[in-house]
Design a protein around this motif. Structure first.
Motif, PDB file in Angstrom:
ATOM      1  N   ALA A 218      -7.908   4.741   4.339  1.00  0.00           N
ATOM      2  CA  ALA A 218      -7.880   5.641   3.183  1.00  0.00           C
ATOM      3  C   ALA A 218      -8.213   7.054   3.633  1.00  0.00           C
ATOM      4  O   ALA A 218      -8.897   7.254   4.641  1.00  0.00           O
TER       5      ALA A 218
ATOM      6  N   SER B 248       3.149   7.600  -4.899  1.00  0.00           N
ATOM      7  CA  SER B 248       1.938   8.106  -5.544  1.00  0.00           C
ATOM      8  C   SER B 248       2.193   8.465  -6.983  1.00  0.00           C
ATOM      9  O   SER B 248       3.310   8.664  -7.412  1.00  0.00           O
TER      10      SER B 248
ATOM     11  N   LYS C 251      -0.044   5.014   3.194  1.00  0.00           N
ATOM     12  CA  LYS C 251      -1.016   4.647   2.173  1.00  0.00           C
ATOM     13  C   LYS C 251      -2.022   5.760   1.915  1.00  0.00           C
ATOM     14  O   LYS C 251      -2.377   6.046   0.768  1.00  0.00           O
TER      15      LYS C 251
ATOM     16  N   GLU D 297      -3.089  -1.437  -6.736  1.00  0.00           N
ATOM     17  CA  GLU D 297      -2.370  -1.780  -5.504  1.00  0.00           C
ATOM     18  C   GLU D 297      -2.860  -0.957  -4.323  1.00  0.00           C
ATOM     19  O   GLU D 297      -2.806  -1.405  -3.167  1.00  0.00           O
ATOM     20  N   GLN D 298      -3.367   0.240  -4.563  1.00  0.00           N
ATOM     21  CA  GLN D 298      -3.910   1.043  -3.471  1.00  0.00           C
ATOM     22  C   GLN D 298      -5.266   0.492  -3.029  1.00  0.00           C
ATOM     23  O   GLN D 298      -5.567   0.432  -1.833  1.00  0.00           O
TER      24      GLN D 298
ATOM     25  N   ASP E 169      -0.471   8.489  -0.201  1.00  0.00           N
ATOM     26  CA  ASP E 169      -0.287   8.048  -1.592  1.00  0.00           C
ATOM     27  C   ASP E 169      -1.601   8.074  -2.352  1.00  0.00           C
ATOM     28  O   ASP E 169      -1.670   8.513  -3.498  1.00  0.00           O
ATOM     29  N   LEU E 170      -2.658   7.566  -1.712  1.00  0.00           N
ATOM     30  CA  LEU E 170      -3.956   7.489  -2.370  1.00  0.00           C
ATOM     31  C   LEU E 170      -4.498   8.868  -2.678  1.00  0.00           C
ATOM     32  O   LEU E 170      -4.975   9.147  -3.781  1.00  0.00           O
TER      33      LEU E 170
ATOM     34  N   PRO F 112       0.806  -1.221   0.000  1.00  0.00           N
ATOM     35  CA  PRO F 112       0.000   0.000   0.000  1.00  0.00           C
ATOM     36  C   PRO F 112       0.831   1.259   0.000  1.00  0.00           C
ATOM     37  O   PRO F 112       0.343   2.321  -0.356  1.00  0.00           O
TER      38      PRO F 112
ATOM     39  N   VAL G  24      -7.132   6.332  -8.459  1.00  0.00           N
ATOM     40  CA  VAL G  24      -6.823   5.215  -7.566  1.00  0.00           C
ATOM     41  C   VAL G  24      -6.290   4.057  -8.394  1.00  0.00           C
ATOM     42  O   VAL G  24      -6.832   3.716  -9.442  1.00  0.00           O
TER      43      VAL G  24
END
Length: 752
Positions: A179, A33, A110, A215-216, A113-114, A29, A212
């Motif tokens: 998230a 990004s 994570k 992998e996220q 990055d998302l 995760p 998105v």
């Protein structure tokens, strides 16, 4: 061409980012990004939101009332000024507290990055995990254009805002999976009223949010499902299949061949790709088709059919044996239906007009000459006509429009941009605000043009659409569906240009299908610029004599020098040598990211022409901007002011108000543009920037489009050495998978 060397720049070269290939689905995760891999910040608006307001900026805000204030008593003036400054400080503090969280500052791991990936897409960046990637971003088809009136209008929301309780429920689910909760509005809008329940039951539905990556979504699913999460989960296979089809649409495909789709699923870690596709089809999230493939020397392909119609014929073994080779395609329903609707509509247009020309049409053709007369005669006897040519060739559809209106026909011409409409009006010596000259979005929305009749069809007899290569399949379908029976349609444009930002390649498919007359203009673009661009169109980068320095090559060694020289050209060299002011010069570069992308160039150009704190979401009054009212469409403009209603812009003479929450995703600085943003418009001067890292993304259509944005002068900031000539000679348009040619061949016989 002339060369104008300069001393090397001292601008620091920060180095461009390099997007990675699509990572495997089992990636952790915490994968970097999309914003980071694309190079540069995720958005321009994120820089300077909380910068303090300088006294000079405050003075600009009070300039309009300065004369009146000077007549007031000095004590009252001082008190009012102090109150104003205090209000601005309070507003800044509120904005800092209420503004969006910049990716990577208040979130980590994570979640950061998302959020960064989603904001990269909203800001116009291409996700790093895009599987079917083009050199230029290819956003989804533009939605219907908001109504444009002379008075200021608010930018139309992209969709109805989800209910607050729905957003709150989604926010709780997102938090439970680690998230960022700021994605809740996007998730709620994508999944609808029961979004929270749907996301909880199928965490991979998070892939419905643009930006998105698989992998996220996998990391989010592991957090929610725990040990129940597995790579072979049927829900994951369906979600990744739909995601891949969406990525293909961003790259211009309306469908994918089954082997290409299953191979892509394998790269995303789906153990049984065939089962994933079958599950997606069974759930109705995609459609499958079998299209006959023409063999050399064989008869034209028979009718394409969907799996449903194919199943009804499975028992007929004799027919099956006679069937030639087929290709199996899988596509999203929206694009499949749009393509079929477009083919049906075009067949109706072709077959609904009498094939004989009237005396009046013949008289109009006799008064013209060359390819203009040929165009008029073709339109006289056919419902659908294609016209190809460069900028100078626009005079021919302009003459057709004038002839049709002189015959009493309700004739309208539609262009891709307001600037295209302006240039067409110049050929007619007309005002571009006249009702028979419109933009395609304005015509579809009803804001421009003749309006619609009682049945919802356009109230016209002839529609001429210029810039036709920019039509994606959904926009083209809406146009054709809106034509009344008996109306004629002319599609005109330059086939060497970049194709549409949205899926499909309508104009190229029609040219290849040969189902109607095609008139090729014999009017060349004039001067050294016309000669250069014409050569590029046929794959040749020629040395062109430019005695008036219409074309200047400026060699650079690195991206930092490219930025320095670009600012120098726009600010000093071009205005001094050609009398073209800076506001009439456009800068075109291959992408948004990197050390010489639009963000870096716009930052340098803003510092030179309109320095300021960027206190209105990164913008100041006077900034040049590129406004995208819908994905894939850009209108140049300028910032006027900002208030509680949003950012006030002036775009092509129209006042537009963009709400604060939409500024970051729909407004960019606009001194420098990508070629896709600039297509459809031209400027007196253009500076095309080719830094060294751009060599791999150059293509003949990109170079042709970029160079042809200049009307009088072109400067090329050249750092790619021989890669430019190689791209022009060898790198043609990337193929797109579409069904339109096959669909047309089954309904319309090929023209002689």
């Amino acid at each position: 061409m002339s060369t104008e060397p300069e001393p090397p720049s001292t601008t620091e070269n920060t180095g461009p980012g390099t997007p990675d290939d699509a990572p495997p689905a089992e990636a952790s995760p915490g994968t970097d990004s999309a914003a980071a891999t694309a190079g540069g910040p995720t958005s321009e608006a994120a820089t300077g939101e909380s910068a303090p307001t300088s006294p000079a900026a405050a003075a600009v805000d009070t300039e309009s009332g300065a004369d009146e204030a000077a007549r007031k008593l000095s004590e009252a003036e001082a008190e009012l000024a102090a109150q104003k400054l205090e209000r601005e400080r309070i507003e800044r503090r509120k904005a800092e507290k209420q503004g969006p969280i910049p990716a990577g500052t208040k979130l980590s791991g994570k979640a950061a990055d998302l959020l960064a990936a989603v904001r990269a897409v909203e800001g116009g960046e291409k996700p790093a995990a895009t599987v079917f990637a083009d050199p230029e971003p290819a956003p989804r088809r533009a939605a219907a254009e908001p109504v444009r009136r002379p008075q200021p209008v608010a930018a139309e929301p992209a969709a109805t805002a989800p209910a607050p309780d729905t957003v709150e429920a989604v926010r709780r689910v997102l938090t439970g999976g680690g998230a960022p909760e700021t994605l809740a509005p996007q998730v709620a809008a994508a999944l609808g009223e029961g979004a929270a329940q749907a996301l909880g039951e199928d965490p991979w539905q998070l892939l419905r949010v643009p930006g998105v990556r698989p992998e996220q979504a996998d990391g989010f699913a592991r957090a929610l499902l725990g040990t129940e999460c597995a790579p072979d989960d049927e829900r994951r296979g369906r979600a990744v299949t739909v995601w891949l089809l969406e990525q293909a649409a961003l790259a211009g495909h309306t469908a994918l061949e089954l082997p290409a789709l299953t191979a892509a699923l394998g790269r995303q870690g789906v153990p049984d790709a065939d089962a994933a596709v079958q599950s997606t089809l069974a759930e109705g999230e995609a459609l499958a088709f079998q299209d006959a493939v023409d063999e050399p020397g064989a008869a034209p392909a028979r009718a394409a059919q969907s799996e449903e119609s194919e199943e009804s014929e499975e028992d007929d073994e004799d027919d099956e044996e006679e069937t030639g080779p087929v290709r199996v395609l899988v596509g999203l329903e929206r694009y499949a239906l749009a393509e079929e609707s477009l083919a049906d509509g075009l067949a109706r247009v072709v077959n609904s007009v009498a094939k004989e020309a009237s005396t009046a049409w013949e008289s109009a053709a006799a008064s013209a000459s060359g390819s203009t007369a040929e165009l008029i005669r073709a339109v006289a006897g056919h419902g659908l006509v294609l016209h190809t040519g460069g900028e100078a060739a626009r005079a021919e559809p302009a003459a057709l429009l004038a002839a049709a209106r002189s015959l009493g026909l309700r004739a309208v011409a539609a262009c891709h941009t307001p600037d295209g409409r302006r240039r067409l009006a110049a050929h007619l010596h007309a005002d571009d605000g006249d009702g028979f000259l419109v933009t395609v979005p304005g015509l579809l929305s009803g804001a421009e043009g003749p309006g619609r009749d009682a049945e919802g069809a356009f109230a016209l007899d002839l529609l001429i659409v210029l810039d036709a290569p920019q039509l994606d399949v959904e926009t083209a379908a809406m146009l054709v569906e809106s034509l009344p029976d008996g109306a004629r349609l002319v599609l005109g444009g330059d086939p060497a240009m970049l194709w549409s930002a949205g899926p499909g390649r309508v104009f190229a498919d029609l040219l290849a299908a040969r189902v109607c007359p095609q008139v090729a203009s014999r009017t060349p673009d004039p001067g050294p610029l016309g000669e250069l661009v014409s050569g590029v169109g046929i794959g040749e980068l020629n040395q062109v004599e430019a005695p008036g320095k219409e074309i200047v090559i400026v060699p650079v060694r690195d991206a930092g020098e490219a930025v320095h020289r670009t600012v120098q050209l726009v600010a000093d060299s071009v205005p001094r040598a050609f009398g073209i002011p800076a506001e009439q010069t456009v800068v075109v570069t291959p992408g948004h990211g990197g050390a010489a992308g639009t963000r870096a160039l716009n930052a340098a150009l803003k510092e030179r022409f309109n320095p300021g704190p960027g206190r209105f979401g990164g913008f100041d009054p006077g900034d040049r901007i590129a406004y995208s009212p819908a994905p894939g469409r850009t209108v140049a403009g300028q910032v006027v002011t900002a208030d509680a209603d949003g950012l006030h812009l002036s775009c092509a003479g129209a006042a537009v108000v963009v709400p604060k929450e939409r500024v970051e995703q729909s407004v960019r600085h606009g001194w420098a543009l990508t070629a896709h943003q600039a297509v459809g418009s031209r400027w007196p001067a253009a500076v095309v920037v080719l830094p060294g890292d751009a060599a791999q993304v150059l293509s003949r259509p990109w170079v042709y489009t970029a160079f042809s944005r200049a009307e009088r002068h072109l400067s090329v900031v050249h750092g790619v050495e021989q890669a430019l000539a190689g791209a022009v000679a060898e790198v043609t348009a990337k193929p797109r998978t579409t069904r339109l040619p096959v669909l047309l061949r089954t309904q319309v016989p090929a023209a002689g």
